[in-house]
Structures are given as C-alpha cells and as structure tokens.
Design an enzyme around this catalytic site. Structure first.
Site, PDB file in Angstrom:
ATOM      1  N   HIS A 502      -1.787  -0.202  -2.897  1.00 39.76           N
ATOM      2  CA  HIS A 502      -2.334  -0.092  -1.543  1.00 39.76           C
ATOM      3  C   HIS A 502      -3.770  -0.609  -1.455  1.00 39.76           C
ATOM      4  O   HIS A 502      -4.264  -0.889  -0.353  1.00 39.76           O
ATOM      5  CB  HIS A 502      -2.262   1.361  -1.053  1.00 39.76           C
ATOM      6  CG  HIS A 502      -2.037   1.483   0.417  1.00 39.76           C
ATOM      7  ND1 HIS A 502      -2.618   0.636   1.342  1.00 39.76           N
ATOM      8  CD2 HIS A 502      -1.277   2.347   1.139  1.00 39.76           C
ATOM      9  CE1 HIS A 502      -2.248   0.983   2.558  1.00 39.76           C
ATOM     10  NE2 HIS A 502      -1.427   2.000   2.470  1.00 39.76           N
ATOM     11  N   ASP A 506      -1.774  -3.921   2.159  1.00 40.98           N
ATOM     12  CA  ASP A 506      -1.580  -2.911   3.195  1.00 40.98           C
ATOM     13  C   ASP A 506      -0.110  -2.841   3.594  1.00 40.98           C
ATOM     14  O   ASP A 506       0.663  -3.788   3.362  1.00 40.98           O
ATOM     15  CB  ASP A 506      -2.433  -3.235   4.427  1.00 40.98           C
ATOM     16  CG  ASP A 506      -3.915  -3.062   4.155  1.00 40.98           C
ATOM     17  OD1 ASP A 506      -4.256  -2.253   3.273  1.00 40.98           O
ATOM     18  OD2 ASP A 506      -4.728  -3.731   4.815  1.00 40.98           O
TER      19      ASP A 506
END
Length: 529
Positions: A502, A506
């Site tokens: 992450h 995204d």
C-alpha cells in the site's frame, strides 16, 4: 624497524587488495570514494551485475606476510556470490593443494543460499593450502578457506600452516577496512547513485574487509561495526547498537540482527517483569523412537529455507499488504490456446520448432502488458523514493525440492508467447537442478504465483520484496452465469488475487491494473497488438 615493516605490509595489502587491473570488470564502474591514501575503488576480480558489484573472483584475497617466515600470499575467503548470501558451503574443491591455477580457472563449487555456483579465480599461481575441506558448511562470507601463492616454491611453506598465526598481524588492517565498510559516509565518501548500488558497494567492502582477517570481534577499540541499513533501522526503532549482538561477517550488525532485537524488546514489553516461562525455551531435538505413538522427527533447516523464512517474515512485518480479487472469463483464451497448440504440433510433425503453450504463459504475457499500461504497479519502495521501472521483468514462482524460488522472465512485455514459454521451461529446469545464476532470479519487478494446476481455487500470495505486487492465480473452473436472454449458460472462469504494497500501490491503482489484466485475458489478441 617494526613500524616500517607494518607500513610496508599495509602498502602491499592495499595495492594488492584494492588495485583494479586493466581489463578487470570493475574498471570504469562507479564506486564510493575511499579516504586519501587508499588504493583504487574496488578489488580486482569484482564483477558488475545488473544489481551492483560483487566479488565474483577470488583475486580479491588480501596479500599478507606473517611475523614468521611465511612467504607473501593471499588469503582466499568465502565470497559473497549473491546479495542475500551470508553463509555458504564448499560443495567440492576443483583444485588440490599444490595445483597450478590459471586465469579464470574454477577453484571450487560453492553452494549459496539459492543455488550452486562456480568460484572462479582471476590470477595465475598455486593453491598452497586448503583450510576448509569439501563439504564444509555454514561458512560465513569472508571466512578463510584457502591460501594462494604466486610462486611454486612457496607452496611447501604452507604444509603445516596455522591460520591463527597471522591474525595478530592483520587485525589492525581489518579494523581499518571494516570501519570503511561499516559506514562509508563517515569517511567523507561520495554516496552511490542509488540505494541498490549503496547496498551492493557496502556488501563488497564488507567481504573485502573480512578477507584480511578472521577476527571474531567487531567491537575492538570501542567501535561498533554495523551496515548503514542496520544503523538506520536501529535509529528509527530507538535501539542502541551496543545492545545488539551482530551475526554478520566478523560480528558485524546487519538489519536482521536489529529486527530480532526489536522483536525481542516487543516481547519483553508485553510481559515486563515476568520471569521467562519454560514454554518460551527452544525445544531440544528429540530422536524418533520406534513404536512410540505420535512420534516425530526434527528436520534440519537448510540455508535456502532460512533465507526464505527471513524474507517472508520481513515482508509480512514491514509491508502493509492489501488484496484485490476478481474473476476473469477464460473461454476465448482457452480456445486460442487450443488452436495455437494444434498449429505448433503440426509444425513439429514437419520438423518445425514445435512446443506447447500453457495457461501460465498467457497469464505472464497479460500481466506484463498490464504493467505497461499501469506502470505505477511496476515499482518498488525505497524509503526515500519510489522507483518506477522502465523494464518489465516478471518473477515466476517455481517449487523445487529445496524450496520456492522465483526465476525471472526478462522484458516479458516485449516477448511473444512462444519465447515466454521457452524461457519458463528453461528457467524452471535450471531451478530444479539448482543451477540458476543470480541474474536469473534476482531483480524482477513483479511476481506471478500460480497454484491453479494444483486445483487451488484462489489464494493470496505474500509480496516478494522489494517488489510492490504479486499476482496469485487460481484454477480455471466452469461456472453457470446468466446468458442475458433470460436463461443461463456455462462459462469457464479463473480467480486471481493481486497482493499490493500500500505504500506504493493505492487501491484505485491496483484496481486499474486488475481491469487491464482482465481485459487482456478475456481478449488475448489485445495483448499481442
């Protein structure tokens, strides 16, 4: 007079250990600067790979003169043959004591944490002494394994050679080299151009420092030796280096040592003040007893398994994973695969190249094409920056008897299905034979793990650091779906799960990549155009 002898020996050491010869692979390579008075940037015999500089040849051995009557010689040490290698095993010596060595002769076969490699020598001379025999295992990088001399008449002087006799003469030189290897920035050196090059340069200098001495202490004179990455991690965690026991060459503190100290401190803070319970003590190996109910056997962990376990643990503890799953329709792809395989079989019957395409070949091609469309996924986290790659190199998980390894299909986006298929077959065969070279399994930009052939419907894979994503591929299976006309039809679907870092990818970016991948699989002609 003694001081002059030491200075002279140091000069020989630095000229012999750090002078790059004309024609050496390291000539012209970018390198961190050493303080004034030191020799060239890197030892002769270093090789340049796509991930940095490593001591591929034994010519990096330091020249040494003992306090006694030993002639000038070089200490051959366990080389660092891959970026993750900390220990190795001597599978077999190709040379015997007293044998002549020509340039580029194979001195020994070394088993690393990943594969079997040949240890090549780049100078001409003689193997005077084998310190560690064939079969020696758990040999640390930089540990003494043999002695090299340039003159045949010097071989006899090492018949009863004792390595410990030289340690006192070279300890100080080892400390100086180790200081530089521990933190080049402290010496006013210029930083390497990328984090990967910094890590490679540090690894090379560490190996050369340990070439000079087999001293077990890294803290002589109050100095604590640690890699730059270990120093940075300890600073972030608020842990003093003086409280950490080093497991690297010559006791140097590496990142794994810092991570272990962090985990230990976390365990103590959870149960502070409580005496250690008997349950926390490591279990002693118990022999298998015939006739015992519920008997078991403790199996020794290989270097390969230790490295894999460390990297998997590092991934799950330091990478914020998230997962995206979707189903793709496989009917068009499977029909195209059947058609192409029939054409290849017909060509083979006429003496052509032949071959057979697998579903995984299409998956790799579709993944590479999607990476070209969504390059944000073709990246890695570098602490101070995100590196986005211009090349698309897909690592493919292959199970071997030794464990899981990920050989790389380079430039997969530019290759056809036939070329990808041939690459996979060749790499998988080498992986199972244990003959992969480091450039064939280190440096991928994205990974694919396929358990569909084992009947697994779906699963979530662990990100392969330093990559930012991995695709887990399940089995293809029939599914009843609405046909849009008020009825139902049967189609073949495949479940895929994208695991992402992450910090780099995204959720919306990962979703766009999956959309691109799905589009290419459901319309396979699009990935060719």
């Amino acid at each position: 007079m003694r001081a002059l002898q030491v200075l002279g020996s140091s000069a020989r050491l630095l000229r012999g250990g750090y002078g790059a010869r004309a024609g050496s692979a390291v000539m012209g390579a970018a390198a961190p600067r050493l303080p004034a008075g030191w020799g060239g940037a890197f030892p002769s015999g270093c090789g340049v790979s796509r991930w940095g500089l490593f001591p591929w040849a034994a010519t990096a051995g330091a020249r040494a003169m003992s306090a006694g009557t030993l002639p000038e010689h070089r200490r051959i040490t366990m080389p660092k043959l891959s970026p993750t290698m900390e220990m190795g095993a001597i599978a077999t010596w190709r040379k015997a004591e007293g044998d002549a060595i020509d340039e580029n002769d194979v001195l020994a076969e070394i088993e690393t944490d990943k594969t079997m490699m040949e240890y090549t020598f780049s100078d001409t001379g003689y193997l005077a002494k084998i310190v560690l025999p064939s079969g020696a295992s758990d040999v640390k990088v930089g540990e003494l394994i043999g002695i090299f001399v340039e003159e045949e008449e010097d071989v006899a002087a090492f018949k009863d050679y004792d390595p410990s006799a030289e340690e006192s003469d070279v300890t100080e030189k080892s400390k100086e080299l180790a200081d530089i290897a521990a933190d080049p920035a402290d010496q006013g050196g210029e930083a390497a151009s990328t984090p990967a090059k910094q890590a490679s340069a540090s690894a090379s200098l560490e190996a050369d420092a340990s070439n000079v001495s087999t001293s077990a202490s890294s803290r002589s004179g109050g100095r604590i030796f640690a890699t730059p990455a270990a120093r940075k991690r300890a600073h972030e965690a608020g842990i003093r280096l003086s409280d950490i026991e080093g497991s690297g060459p010559d006791g140097r503190i590496v990142v794994a040592d810092v991570q272990h100290a962090i985990e230990s401190s976390d365990a103590i803070s959870v149960d502070s003040g409580a005496p250690p319970s008997s349950a926390s003590a490591p279990a002693s190996p118990v022999a298998v007893m015939d006739g015992e109910e519920g008997m078991y056997e403790d199996l020794e962990i290989s270097r390969f398994q230790k490295v894999s376990a460390t990297r998997l643990l590092q991934s799950k503890q330091t990478i914020p994973h998230y997962y995206l799953t979707t189903e793709v329709t496989m009917d068009t792809l499977l029909a195209l695969r059947t058609k192409q395989n029939a054409a290849l079989a017909a060509a083979a019957a006429k003496g052509g190249p032949g071959g057979k395409l697998s579903v995984n070949d299409f998956v790799i091609k579709a993944a590479a094409a999607a990476l070209r469309k969504v390059p944000e996924v073709n990246s890695q986290w570098n602490e101070t920056s995100i590196r986005r790659f211009k090349n698309v190199d897909v690592s493919v998980a292959v199970q071997t008897e030794r464990g899981l390894i990920t050989p790389i299909v380079t430039d997969a986006d530019r290759k056809g299905l036939g070329e990808i298929s041939a690459d996979i077959k060749a790499l998988a065969a080498k992986a199972r034979e244990g003959t992969l070279q480091p450039h064939e399994f280190i440096g991928g930009t994205f990974s694919v793990s396929n358990l569909g052939m084992f009947g697994v419907d779906s699963f979530a894979a662990i990100v392969n650091p330093p990559q930012a994503a991995i695709l887990a591929v399940g089995a293809s299976s029939p599914k009843v779906v609405p046909d849009g006309l008020g009825g139902y039809t049967t189609t073949t679907v495949m479940s895929v799960t994208l695991s992402c870092d992450h910090r780099v990818v995204d959720g919306a970016v990962g979703a766009r990549w999956l959309q691109a991948f799905k589009a290419h699989v459901e319309d396979p002609v699009s990935m060719i155009l």
